[in-house]
Scaffold this active site. Sequence first.
Site, PDB file in Angstrom:
ATOM      1  CB  THR A 133      48.349  40.747  27.561  1.00 31.05           C
ATOM      2  OG1 THR A 133      48.022  39.589  28.337  1.00 31.05           O
ATOM      3  CG2 THR A 133      48.485  41.936  28.520  1.00 31.05           C
ATOM      4  CG  ASP A 134      44.584  36.888  28.383  1.00 33.46           C
ATOM      5  OD1 ASP A 134      45.692  37.220  28.871  1.00 33.46           O
ATOM      6  OD2 ASP A 134      44.219  35.692  28.313  1.00 33.46           O
ATOM      7  CD  GLU A 135      48.747  38.117  32.432  1.00 33.77           C
ATOM      8  OE1 GLU A 135      49.076  38.772  33.422  1.00 33.77           O
ATOM      9  OE2 GLU A 135      49.362  37.114  32.035  1.00 33.77           O
ATOM     10  CE1 TYR A 161      53.390  41.941  30.577  1.00 29.23           C
ATOM     11  CE2 TYR A 161      51.505  40.640  31.335  1.00 29.23           C
ATOM     12  CZ  TYR A 161      52.313  41.107  30.300  1.00 29.23           C
ATOM     13  OH  TYR A 161      52.040  40.744  29.003  1.00 29.23           O
ATOM     14  CE  LYS A 165      51.493  44.418  26.808  1.00 32.84           C
ATOM     15  NZ  LYS A 165      52.420  44.655  25.649  1.00 32.84           N
TER      16      LYS A 165
HETATM   17  P1  NAD Z   1      59.538  38.369  25.794  1.00 34.25           P
HETATM   18  O1  NAD Z   1      59.879  38.816  27.173  1.00 34.25           O
HETATM   19  O2  NAD Z   1      59.937  37.009  25.355  1.00 34.25           O
HETATM   20  O3  NAD Z   1      60.180  39.405  24.746  1.00 34.25           O
HETATM   21  C1  NAD Z   1      60.198  40.787  24.965  1.00 34.25           C
HETATM   22  C2  NAD Z   1      61.245  41.424  24.044  1.00 34.25           C
HETATM   23  O4  NAD Z   1      61.197  42.851  24.220  1.00 34.25           O
HETATM   24  C3  NAD Z   1      62.682  40.983  24.331  1.00 34.25           C
HETATM   25  O5  NAD Z   1      63.351  40.630  23.145  1.00 34.25           O
HETATM   26  C4  NAD Z   1      63.318  42.212  24.973  1.00 34.25           C
HETATM   27  O6  NAD Z   1      64.712  42.322  24.731  1.00 34.25           O
HETATM   28  C5  NAD Z   1      62.530  43.332  24.302  1.00 34.25           C
HETATM   29  N1  NAD Z   1      62.536  44.567  25.084  1.00 34.25           N
HETATM   30  C6  NAD Z   1      62.219  44.716  26.398  1.00 34.25           C
HETATM   31  N2  NAD Z   1      62.360  46.000  26.784  1.00 34.25           N
HETATM   32  C7  NAD Z   1      62.747  46.688  25.681  1.00 34.25           C
HETATM   33  C8  NAD Z   1      63.020  48.047  25.418  1.00 34.25           C
HETATM   34  N3  NAD Z   1      62.953  48.982  26.400  1.00 34.25           N
HETATM   35  N4  NAD Z   1      63.375  48.418  24.163  1.00 34.25           N
HETATM   36  C9  NAD Z   1      63.465  47.502  23.178  1.00 34.25           C
HETATM   37  N5  NAD Z   1      63.235  46.187  23.365  1.00 34.25           N
HETATM   38  C10 NAD Z   1      62.871  45.784  24.606  1.00 34.25           C
HETATM   39  O7  NAD Z   1      57.966  38.594  25.637  1.00 34.25           O
HETATM   40  P2  NAD Z   1      56.917  37.817  24.729  1.00 34.25           P
HETATM   41  O8  NAD Z   1      56.336  36.700  25.511  1.00 34.25           O
HETATM   42  O9  NAD Z   1      57.492  37.544  23.397  1.00 34.25           O
HETATM   43  O10 NAD Z   1      55.778  38.927  24.612  1.00 34.25           O
HETATM   44  C11 NAD Z   1      55.805  39.872  23.555  1.00 34.25           C
HETATM   45  C12 NAD Z   1      54.623  40.809  23.693  1.00 34.25           C
HETATM   46  O11 NAD Z   1      53.409  40.089  23.632  1.00 34.25           O
HETATM   47  C13 NAD Z   1      54.604  41.580  25.010  1.00 34.25           C
HETATM   48  O12 NAD Z   1      54.195  42.903  24.731  1.00 34.25           O
HETATM   49  C14 NAD Z   1      53.555  40.859  25.841  1.00 34.25           C
HETATM   50  O13 NAD Z   1      52.917  41.731  26.743  1.00 34.25           O
HETATM   51  C15 NAD Z   1      52.598  40.389  24.757  1.00 34.25           C
HETATM   52  N6  NAD Z   1      51.857  39.158  25.080  1.00 34.25           N
HETATM   53  C16 NAD Z   1      52.523  38.025  25.428  1.00 34.25           C
HETATM   54  C17 NAD Z   1      51.810  36.851  25.688  1.00 34.25           C
HETATM   55  C18 NAD Z   1      52.514  35.568  26.063  1.00 34.25           C
HETATM   56  O14 NAD Z   1      51.838  34.599  26.395  1.00 34.25           O
HETATM   57  N7  NAD Z   1      53.835  35.486  26.012  1.00 34.25           N
HETATM   58  C19 NAD Z   1      50.417  36.863  25.579  1.00 34.25           C
HETATM   59  C20 NAD Z   1      49.762  38.055  25.218  1.00 34.25           C
HETATM   60  C21 NAD Z   1      50.496  39.190  24.948  1.00 34.25           C
HETATM   61  O1  TDX Z   2      56.723  28.223  37.993  1.00 36.62           O
HETATM   62  C1  TDX Z   2      55.541  28.471  37.692  1.00 36.62           C
HETATM   63  N1  TDX Z   2      54.534  27.756  38.268  1.00 36.62           N
HETATM   64  C2  TDX Z   2      53.213  27.994  38.008  1.00 36.62           C
HETATM   65  O2  TDX Z   2      52.326  27.317  38.558  1.00 36.62           O
HETATM   66  C3  TDX Z   2      55.200  29.520  36.745  1.00 36.62           C
HETATM   67  C4  TDX Z   2      56.269  30.342  36.082  1.00 36.62           C
HETATM   68  C5  TDX Z   2      53.869  29.735  36.489  1.00 36.62           C
HETATM   69  N2  TDX Z   2      52.900  29.010  37.106  1.00 36.62           N
HETATM   70  C6  TDX Z   2      51.484  29.296  36.793  1.00 36.62           C
HETATM   71  C7  TDX Z   2      51.102  30.758  36.935  1.00 36.62           C
HETATM   72  C8  TDX Z   2      50.045  30.960  35.869  1.00 36.62           C
HETATM   73  O3  TDX Z   2      48.763  30.642  36.382  1.00 36.62           O
HETATM   74  O4  TDX Z   2      51.291  28.996  35.413  1.00 36.62           O
HETATM   75  C9  TDX Z   2      50.422  29.955  34.789  1.00 36.62           C
HETATM   76  C10 TDX Z   2      51.157  30.598  33.630  1.00 36.62           C
HETATM   77  O5  TDX Z   2      52.194  31.392  34.170  1.00 36.62           O
HETATM   78  P1  TDX Z   2      53.190  32.237  33.218  1.00 36.62           P
HETATM   79  O6  TDX Z   2      53.813  31.304  32.242  1.00 36.62           O
HETATM   80  O7  TDX Z   2      54.079  33.050  34.103  1.00 36.62           O
HETATM   81  O8  TDX Z   2      52.166  33.138  32.404  1.00 36.62           O
HETATM   82  P2  TDX Z   2      51.059  34.188  32.873  1.00 36.62           P
HETATM   83  O9  TDX Z   2      51.360  34.753  34.205  1.00 36.62           O
HETATM   84  O10 TDX Z   2      49.704  33.550  32.689  1.00 36.62           O
HETATM   85  O11 TDX Z   2      51.280  35.344  31.756  1.00 36.62           O
HETATM   86  C11 TDX Z   2      51.542  35.008  30.372  1.00 36.62           C
HETATM   87  O12 TDX Z   2      50.412  35.163  29.580  1.00 36.62           O
HETATM   88  C12 TDX Z   2      49.949  36.462  29.314  1.00 36.62           C
HETATM   89  C13 TDX Z   2      52.683  35.854  29.806  1.00 36.62           C
HETATM   90  O13 TDX Z   2      53.836  35.734  30.624  1.00 36.62           O
HETATM   91  C14 TDX Z   2      52.272  37.297  29.662  1.00 36.62           C
HETATM   92  O14 TDX Z   2      53.320  38.052  29.037  1.00 36.62           O
HETATM   93  C15 TDX Z   2      51.040  37.379  28.823  1.00 36.62           C
HETATM   94  O15 TDX Z   2      50.560  38.702  28.772  1.00 36.62           O
END
Ligand code: NAD
Ligand code: TDX
Length: 351
Positions: A133-135, A161, A165
């Site tokens: 992730t970019d984080e 988090y 990562k």
């Molecule tokens: P999500 O929370 O929706 O899904 C995570 C999945 O992993 C779930 O299905 C959960 O059951 C499974 N899981 C968790 N722990 C586990 C374990 N111990 N064994 C097997 N399965 C397990 O997350 P997401 O938003 O789909 O993100 C997926 C990946 O992409 C993550 O690695 C996250 O860091 C990365 N990512 C997400 C974003 C975003 O904006 N959502 C951005 C950049 C990177």
């Molecule tokens: O209730 C809220 N109010 C609010 O202002 C929530 C849930 C979030 N926010 C803000 C916080 C962040 O600046 O919105 C922005 C986005 O928040 P999230 O949806 O929680 O995402 P973020 O924390 O940016 O992280 C996401 O992007 C990178 C994903 O959850 C991560 O898994 C991924 O790595």
Amino acid sequence: MSEGRYEHILLTGGCGFIGTNFVRFVLEHRPSVRITNLDALTYSGNAESLRDLEGEPRYRFVHGDIRDRALVDGLVREVDAVVHMAAESHVDRSIQDASPFVSTNVGGTQTLLDAVRSAASDGHEVRFCYVSTDEVYGQLPLDRPDLKFTERTPLNPSSPYAASKAAGDLLCGAYRHTFGLDIVITRCSNNFGAYQFPEKVIPLFVTNLMEGEPVPLYGDGRNVRDWLHVLDHCEAVLTVLERGEAGEVYNIGGNNERSNLELTREILRIMGKGEEMIRRVPDRLGHDLRYAIDATKIKRELGWEPTRSVWPGALEETVRWYQDHEDWWRRVKSGAYREYYQRQYGNVTGA
Ligand code: NAD
Ligand code: TDX
């Protein structure tokens, strides 16, 4: 996209938001590729989201944990590629309790890497793609729009988090360097689209508004995120898996920076709601100010760039998806979605 070079992918976390989209994307765009989806079905894993694929011969679901070494040892030896997405993914939860984040995101990644290493030492080479992730880069200041994260930006994660990562990311680098494993890493910005768990800002705000509830905007709403459509992310991950150079990191972004206040106003406009629906709430602890991705490397070297992340159309389409799938998110918000997989797969693991 051109046809891939892998026949059987082990996807971890395929019942989550990005994983569900990735399964569908690969089955659609790679007609000869098989996918095994290993997922523990934690609170954010929803087996219902892929229920229509039951009986699809190219898809198999395995209910299990990436920390189960015996299980992953067996699975890794059945495939020629691993796409590792399983994670604890929500920043706010990691502020409450970092333990499951360290356990799954660090320990689980290590377990998978050890399984890949063990298979390689027996002559079974597997490509490993770590979805980071970019984080991991930490935050950028708000007053320097010229600055963006490149792949050479030092890792400086802020939240538990992001730190977990980053630890997984660094382990991948170490296993590449030390054992010569075939590893590629992607670092992506914020995703939006269908099937996102409604704890993340876009589905939370849209579904709250559908329920007549206000939207909780953290702090002053000036924090900036770079929004990428989840299918652009899936395409980029598949591109890196198939054509990325071993040992390389690829940033993935949407060139689509918005402040949270801008995002909120856009959602309100699309849904025909007024600013009175915004509830200002205390800021997230350690809230990163801005993320911005420089994705020129993946474009230059692999020819990928986003095509589905253009606003406002892509956001409107996403809002419409939640409006058209009320049953899906209501079952998620109420917890009823768990009944389905408890019946199908037994006890729920995780948080
Ligand atoms: P999500 O929370 O929706 O899904 C995570 C999945 O992993 C779930 O299905 C959960 O059951 C499974 N899981 C968790 N722990 C586990 C374990 N111990 N064994 C097997 N399965 C397990 O997350 P997401 O938003 O789909 O993100 C997926 C990946 O992409 C993550 O690695 C996250 O860091 C990365 N990512 C997400 C974003 C975003 O904006 N959502 C951005 C950049 C990177
Ligand atoms: O209730 C809220 N109010 C609010 O202002 C929530 C849930 C979030 N926010 C803000 C916080 C962040 O600046 O919105 C922005 C986005 O928040 P999230 O949806 O929680 O995402 P973020 O924390 O940016 O992280 C996401 O992007 C990178 C994903 O959850 C991560 O898994 C991924 O790595």
